[in-house]
Each structure stands twice: as structure tokens, then as C-alpha cells.
Enzyme design. Sequence first.
Site, PDB file in Angstrom:
ATOM      1  N   ASP A   1      45.268   4.730  -4.804  1.00 47.30           N
ATOM      2  CA  ASP A   1      44.057   5.145  -4.093  1.00 47.30           C
ATOM      3  C   ASP A   1      43.060   3.997  -4.008  1.00 47.30           C
ATOM      4  OD1 ASP A   1      44.791   7.960  -3.800  1.00 47.30           O
ATOM      5  OD2 ASP A   1      44.492   8.132  -5.956  1.00 47.30           O
TER       6      ASP A   1
ATOM      7  N   ASP B   1      47.636  -0.333  -7.874  1.00 44.76           N
ATOM      8  CA  ASP B   1      47.021   0.983  -7.897  1.00 44.76           C
ATOM      9  C   ASP B   1      47.262   1.580  -6.499  1.00 44.76           C
ATOM     10  OD1 ASP B   1      45.189   3.113  -8.587  1.00 44.76           O
ATOM     11  OD2 ASP B   1      43.693   2.076  -7.354  1.00 44.76           O
TER      12      ASP B   1
HETATM   13  C1  BG6 Z   1      43.009   8.052  -8.891  1.00 49.36           C
HETATM   14  C2  BG6 Z   1      41.776   8.208  -8.028  1.00 49.36           C
HETATM   15  O1  BG6 Z   1      43.891   7.141  -8.299  1.00 49.36           O
HETATM   16  O2  BG6 Z   1      43.671   9.310  -9.039  1.00 49.36           O
HETATM   17  C3  BG6 Z   1      40.869   9.269  -8.612  1.00 49.36           C
HETATM   18  O3  BG6 Z   1      41.093   6.962  -7.933  1.00 49.36           O
HETATM   19  C4  BG6 Z   1      41.639  10.564  -8.794  1.00 49.36           C
HETATM   20  O4  BG6 Z   1      39.745   9.448  -7.771  1.00 49.36           O
HETATM   21  C5  BG6 Z   1      42.875  10.337  -9.643  1.00 49.36           C
HETATM   22  O5  BG6 Z   1      40.824  11.548  -9.416  1.00 49.36           O
HETATM   23  C6  BG6 Z   1      43.732  11.594  -9.811  1.00 49.36           C
HETATM   24  O6  BG6 Z   1      44.270  11.922  -8.572  1.00 49.36           O
HETATM   25  P1  BG6 Z   1      44.994  13.289  -8.224  1.00 49.36           P
HETATM   26  O7  BG6 Z   1      45.630  12.997  -6.886  1.00 49.36           O
HETATM   27  O8  BG6 Z   1      46.032  13.531  -9.271  1.00 49.36           O
HETATM   28  O9  BG6 Z   1      43.980  14.363  -8.174  1.00 49.36           O
HETATM   29 MG    MG Z   2      42.055   3.247  -7.083  1.00 45.48          MG
END
Ligand code: BG6
Ligand code: MG
Length: 213
Positions: free
Chosen positions: A10, A8
Site C-alpha cells: 500500500d 511494501d
Molecule cells: C498497510 C496499510 O499496508 O496495511 C494500512 O498501510 C492498513 O493502512 C494495513 O491498515 C492493513 O491492511 P488490511 O488490508 O489488512 O486492512
Molecule cells: Mg505502505
Amino acid sequence: MIRACIFDLDGVVVNTARYHFLAWNRLAKELGFFFSETDNELLKGVSRMRSLDILLETGGLDLPVDQKEILAARKNEWYLEFIRKMSPDEILPGVTHFLELLRAEGIPAAMGTASKNAGLILKQIGMEHVFDCLIDGYQVTHAKPDPEVFLKAASSMGMAPEQCVVFEDALAGIEAAHRGGMKCIGVGDPGVLKTADKVIPGFIEINLNILLF
Ligand code: BG6
Ligand code: MG
């Protein structure tokens, strides 16, 4: 036996959860309610639009789809202000070394994330050529806890699900890995990530023995 790893983004490779929180918190403030760091825990691993729905529920708001799209875009613009300033020193400790260990053993590494900003983040931190494949929010129709993102990552590496392990910091991601028939190593607090097969606090001092189940 584990023959491939899926990461993953984030909360595993970088701590962008903080930037997501600051942007969501700003949006909530603009909408007239408070959104705490504890509330933000529910958004981890969840898609952007689902995150907005959870935030609006917290504030007791119900808005039409077109308005929600405007709000999600505004939040993302604020989030991008942080992302554009990111540099390689934001890669979480031990991640680069662990990826080097995998490479030296010929174990492929994929990224499987809900984010639609993953390409930009990887570029900012100098990791755009590090992963063997990237499956992001643009390539999946079903968000975690659906296993689609990880199944696509496994298949693009030519691996069966049972040959893969997923590294995840979110409960929704752990459920996705398990529903896909994969082992999952939680990255974070064992008190929170109770459903993972193993939990590590981060990648410092982690070696390939972690892949033995
Ligand atoms: C995930 C995060 O990896 O990505 C979430 O943990 C986030 O918090 C999601 O909402 C979508 O991310 P993005 O960058 O497309 O807004
Ligand atoms: Mg994550």
C-alpha cells in the site's frame, strides 16, 4: 552489497491508501465524528486493528473488543468494494519496469506488507506471480514497526538482512526495516520520510543504481 529487494504494498506498488481512507472516513461518519485525510496519515503501515484503535481515539471512543471486531469487518467490506474494482492500470508508474530490471539482473523481489488483502490486490492488478515471496498480515504476529514481516521476507529469499533493501512509504515501515538491520528507501515525500536512507518520489526513471549505498 544489496542482493534482494522487499516491497511494501500500500503506497509503494499501488495507491490503496486512498481507499483505506474513504472506508475509515465512512466508518467515522457512521460513529458520529469526522476523520480527516491528515488523521489518516497516522494509519499508514499500521495493522487493521491498530488503525481502528487510532480512529476511535480520534473520536474519543472506547469500545469493547467484540464491537471493535464488527467495526473492523464492516470497514474492510467497504474497502473491498474498491479493491474488487482494481485493475493493472492502478500499478504506480515505473513499478513494473523497475521489477523487470531486478529480474533481468537476477535480484529477487519479495513483498512484505501488513495487509490481509494483499493476495486479492495482487490478483486484481495482475501481479500475483511477480514477487518471489509474499509475507502479509496473515503471516506475522507483530505489526510494523516490529521487523518480523521483513525478516521473514529476507529469510524466505535465503538472504541475510544486510543484503536486503526495503521500499516503504510509511514511517512505521522504515523503522521496521532499520530494526531488522536493513537499508530502507522511502517512497514519497522526503520532508515526511526523514528517517529513510534515501527517498524517491516514485519509481519513474529509477534504475538499479538506487541499490548502491
Ligand atoms: C498497510 C496499510 O499496508 O496495511 C494500512 O498501510 C492498513 O493502512 C494495513 O491498515 C492493513 O491492511 P488490511 O488490508 O489488512 O486492512
Ligand atoms: Mg505502505
